[in-house]
Design an enzyme around this catalytic site. Structure first.
Site, PDB file in Angstrom:
ATOM      1  N   GLU A 289       0.860  -1.187   0.000  1.00 50.79           N
ATOM      2  CA  GLU A 289       0.000   0.000   0.000  1.00 50.79           C
ATOM      3  C   GLU A 289       0.894   1.234   0.000  1.00 50.79           C
ATOM      4  O   GLU A 289       2.099   1.149   0.256  1.00 50.79           O
ATOM      5  CB  GLU A 289      -0.954  -0.012   1.209  1.00 50.79           C
ATOM      6  CG  GLU A 289      -2.023  -1.086   1.067  1.00 50.79           C
ATOM      7  CD  GLU A 289      -3.062  -1.075   2.180  1.00 50.79           C
ATOM      8  OE1 GLU A 289      -3.065  -0.147   2.995  1.00 50.79           O
ATOM      9  OE2 GLU A 289      -3.864  -2.019   2.212  1.00 50.79           O
TER      10      GLU A 289
ATOM     11  N   HIS B 110      -9.398   9.831   2.846  1.00 52.85           N
ATOM     12  CA  HIS B 110      -9.021   8.762   1.922  1.00 52.85           C
ATOM     13  C   HIS B 110      -9.287   9.255   0.512  1.00 52.85           C
ATOM     14  O   HIS B 110     -10.349   9.818   0.243  1.00 52.85           O
ATOM     15  CB  HIS B 110      -9.848   7.496   2.203  1.00 52.85           C
ATOM     16  CG  HIS B 110      -9.245   6.268   1.598  1.00 52.85           C
ATOM     17  ND1 HIS B 110      -9.249   6.035   0.240  1.00 52.85           N
ATOM     18  CD2 HIS B 110      -8.610   5.211   2.152  1.00 52.85           C
ATOM     19  CE1 HIS B 110      -8.644   4.884   0.008  1.00 52.85           C
ATOM     20  NE2 HIS B 110      -8.237   4.361   1.151  1.00 52.85           N
TER      21      HIS B 110
ATOM     22  N   ARG C 175      -1.469   9.261   8.898  1.00 49.09           N
ATOM     23  CA  ARG C 175      -1.313   7.843   9.238  1.00 49.09           C
ATOM     24  C   ARG C 175      -0.867   7.032   8.028  1.00 49.09           C
ATOM     25  O   ARG C 175      -1.406   7.184   6.927  1.00 49.09           O
ATOM     26  CB  ARG C 175      -2.645   7.283   9.744  1.00 49.09           C
ATOM     27  CG  ARG C 175      -2.612   5.805  10.062  1.00 49.09           C
ATOM     28  CD  ARG C 175      -3.945   5.357  10.591  1.00 49.09           C
ATOM     29  NE  ARG C 175      -5.001   5.540   9.629  1.00 49.09           N
ATOM     30  CZ  ARG C 175      -5.367   4.655   8.716  1.00 49.09           C
ATOM     31  NH1 ARG C 175      -4.747   3.487   8.650  1.00 49.09           N
ATOM     32  NH2 ARG C 175      -6.348   4.905   7.889  1.00 49.09           N
TER      33      ARG C 175
ATOM     34  N   HIS D  76     -11.736   9.791   6.576  1.00 51.37           N
ATOM     35  CA  HIS D  76     -11.475   8.356   6.755  1.00 51.37           C
ATOM     36  C   HIS D  76     -10.923   8.025   8.132  1.00 51.37           C
ATOM     37  O   HIS D  76     -11.199   6.957   8.674  1.00 51.37           O
ATOM     38  CB  HIS D  76     -10.472   7.944   5.680  1.00 51.37           C
ATOM     39  CG  HIS D  76     -10.150   6.482   5.647  1.00 51.37           C
ATOM     40  ND1 HIS D  76     -11.095   5.512   5.393  1.00 51.37           N
ATOM     41  CD2 HIS D  76      -8.973   5.823   5.823  1.00 51.37           C
ATOM     42  CE1 HIS D  76     -10.516   4.321   5.411  1.00 51.37           C
ATOM     43  NE2 HIS D  76      -9.237   4.480   5.697  1.00 51.37           N
TER      44      HIS D  76
ATOM     45  N   ARG E  26      -1.210   9.530   0.949  1.00 50.80           N
ATOM     46  CA  ARG E  26      -2.658   9.686   0.845  1.00 50.80           C
ATOM     47  C   ARG E  26      -3.111  11.131   0.688  1.00 50.80           C
ATOM     48  O   ARG E  26      -4.013  11.428  -0.089  1.00 50.80           O
ATOM     49  CB  ARG E  26      -3.273   9.146   2.133  1.00 50.80           C
ATOM     50  CG  ARG E  26      -4.297   8.116   1.894  1.00 50.80           C
ATOM     51  CD  ARG E  26      -4.682   7.478   3.178  1.00 50.80           C
ATOM     52  NE  ARG E  26      -4.602   6.046   2.952  1.00 50.80           N
ATOM     53  CZ  ARG E  26      -5.092   5.159   3.783  1.00 50.80           C
ATOM     54  NH1 ARG E  26      -5.671   5.527   4.888  1.00 50.80           N
ATOM     55  NH2 ARG E  26      -4.987   3.888   3.505  1.00 50.80           N
TER      56      ARG E  26
HETATM   57  C1  SIN Z   1      -7.619   1.108   2.528  1.00 51.04           C
HETATM   58  O1  SIN Z   1      -7.867  -0.073   2.403  1.00 51.04           O
HETATM   59  O2  SIN Z   1      -7.348   1.830   1.587  1.00 51.04           O
HETATM   60  C2  SIN Z   1      -7.676   1.710   3.884  1.00 51.04           C
HETATM   61  C3  SIN Z   1      -6.627   1.164   4.714  1.00 51.04           C
HETATM   62  C4  SIN Z   1      -6.344   2.096   5.828  1.00 51.04           C
HETATM   63  O3  SIN Z   1      -7.031   3.102   5.975  1.00 51.04           O
HETATM   64  O4  SIN Z   1      -5.391   1.863   6.543  1.00 51.04           O
END
Ligand code: SIN
Length: 506
Positions: A116, A233, A373, A338, A279
């Site tokens: 990620e 998000h 975060r 988010h 993000r």
């Molecule tokens: C996501 O799956 O994009 C969210 C994961 C997260 O907020 O840590």
């Protein structure tokens, strides 16, 4: 006169991953755990799609995970808290697997891990592609229901914290669905009430999560940390639903591309890491494209295509419910509230500034997230720090003092809340400025005068007032009027401190 229950153990408010983990870790101490909603509903941890970030692979280490966490946190992480999170992370994931959380596995039985944004390697342990939150939550609920030391009651919402004459927290005043109030007195109280997504009109979190725990703690006098840092998000599915379904970041980790309505891939124009940029950068890029009238779509047709239903069943189901087929169509996306990096300031074991009160999970600020975060660090934080807080609860000594009589804080009526949510999204959202925040703070003051100040308004006031005071841009807090960074400083504030600053400014 309210009914009073003198409980012989400890009280936990909230039935997400942090609250349940703390309850399990408090054994054999008796625990009364309250949830306003049925178990599994109304808590963000059960909705998490990404998974749990932890240094489980041979080529990874807690030090590398800490480095990425601190880099994402944009100068505001507490390194000691990050070391605890990343050091205890692998064991926390293994403990959840032992409880029955069915993590995806490699052929040799290890944890299958995905990539990620802002992680330097694939580190996110997943369940069924995008089902980590629900599966982990179910495993922990099953364990808690079977644990003889835990009593769980649903349909009960905290309306105030009970305090003795010295300010020690002695429990909570709770309200049932019929409006009856009960004072529950306990040796110690843990808030695990989640974040504040429901304060925003566009959110990926349950609407019920509106910063109540944060507000209750602040109204009781607790120190609050970094409330201005809210994470948006980038890719909520833009179908006008409230809450907005999430299109997990793992889709971009698997190669999905952000395009405008003409099909142009736009992220390389904003950041060298393109779709895997931090993000906040991706969220602002999407908002810019939207404001320029070009729209934003997440195109997984090439990177995932036919494998979509199998690899990302939750996102696929949300798309299908909206009449979209992500195998062959780009998904319309928009930034959405988010996660709250700020919260009730705690030490490494969940203790707040108020004796008798602990906090864990999203409503707490342990210092691990800084200004932004790192993806999939939130379930990990709930598990690691929930367990540490549970150990403190286990040993909590029942005080001899009596709580003072308590009254419920005022509620914000539905119409006023709806207006506040719209204003929060527009004026305290992805991009902020002094004029918008000042206007929003005045609106909150008017709501206080009209309806009285309760926990929801308090939470909003803390976010907005501290965002106004932070004249810089850092992590999730972007000020178009102050785009640069100032020397790093965390915010630590009480409501009394906030009011004193207001008086001084008048
Ligand atoms: C996501 O799956 O994009 C969210 C994961 C997260 O907020 O840590």
């Amino acid at each position: 006169m309210n009914q009073r229950i003198q409980h012989d153990g400890v009280l936990i408010l909230g039935a997400g991953l942090a609250g349940l983990t703390a309850a399990l870790a408090a054994a054999p101490r008796r625990v009364l755990l309250l949830s306003p909603t049925p178990l599994g509903e109304g808590c963000s941890s059960a909705w998490a799609q990404g998974g749990m970030a932890a240094a489980l692979a041979d080529e990874d280490s807690p030090a590398l995970h800490a480095r990425d966490t601190i880099a994402a946190g944009a100068g505001l992480c507490d390194p000691e808290a990050v070391a605890v999170l990343t050091g205890e992370g692998p064991d926390a994931v293994r403990a959840l697997a032992d409880l029955g959380a069915p993590f995806d596995r490699t052929e040799d039985g290890g944890f299958s891990q995905g990539l990620e944004a802002a992680h330097s390697l694939a580190r996110v342990a997943r369940v069924g592609g995008d089902g980590a939150g629900r599966a982990i939550h179910e495993a922990v609920v099953t364990a808690a229901l079977a644990a003889p030391h835990i009593e769980i009651r649903t349909g009960l919402r905290a309306r105030s914290l009970l305090q003795d004459a010295a300010g020690r927290v002695r429990g909570a005043l709770v309200e049932d669905d019929a409006g009856a109030l009960t004072e529950i007195v306990a040796a110690a109280t843990l808030l695990a009430t989640g974040g504040l997504g429901g304060l925003y009109a566009v959110t990926t979190t349950p609407r019920e999560v509106r910063g109540e725990g944060l507000g209750l703690a602040a109204l009781a006098g607790a120190v609050i940390a970094d409330p201005e840092f809210v994470q948006f998000h980038p890719t909520a599915i833009d179908i006008g639903a409230d809450p907005a379904p999430l299109a997990t970041e793992a889709l971009r980790g698997e190669g999905a591309i952000l395009r405008d309505q003409t099909g142009r891939a736009f992220m390389t124009a904003y950041h060298p890491a393109a779709e895997l940029a931090p993000r906040d950068v991706v969220a602002r890029a999407i908002q810019s494209e939207q404001l320029a009238g070009r729209g934003a779509f997440l195109d997984a047709t090439q990177a995932i295509g036919e494998a979509f239903p199998h690899e990302f069943p939750a996102v696929f189901a949300a798309c299908q419910a909206a009449g979209l087929d992500p195998r062959i169509q780009p998904i319309p996306v928009t930034p959405a509230c988010h996660y709250h990096m700020g919260g009730i300031a705690t030490d490494l074991d969940g203790r707040t500034s108020l004796p008798g009160l602990l906090a864990a999970g999203e409503c707490a600020s342990t210092g691990v997230h800084g200004a932004n975060r790192l993806a999939s660090n939130s379930l990990l934080e709930a598990a690691v720090f929930g367990a540490r807080a549970g150990a403190v609860l286990r040993d909590a000594v029942a005080p001899v003092t009596e709580p003072l009589p308590a009254v419920p804080w005022p509620d914000l009526p539905g119409g006023a809340l709806a207006g506040l949510r719209q204003a929060m999204s527009h004026q305290a959202g992805v991009v902020r400025d002094g004029a918008g925040l000042t206007d929003l703070l005045a609106r909150i003051e008017t709501l206080r005068e009209l309806h009285g100040e309760g926990p929801v308004l308090t939470a909003a006031r803390l976010v907005v007032a501290c965002a106004l005071e932070r004249r810089e841009s850092r992590g999730g807090h972007f000020r178009r009027d102050y785009p640069g960074a100032q020397p790093a400083r965390r915010t630590f504030i009480t409501l009394a401190g906030l009011d004193a600053r207001k008086v001084a400014a008048e």
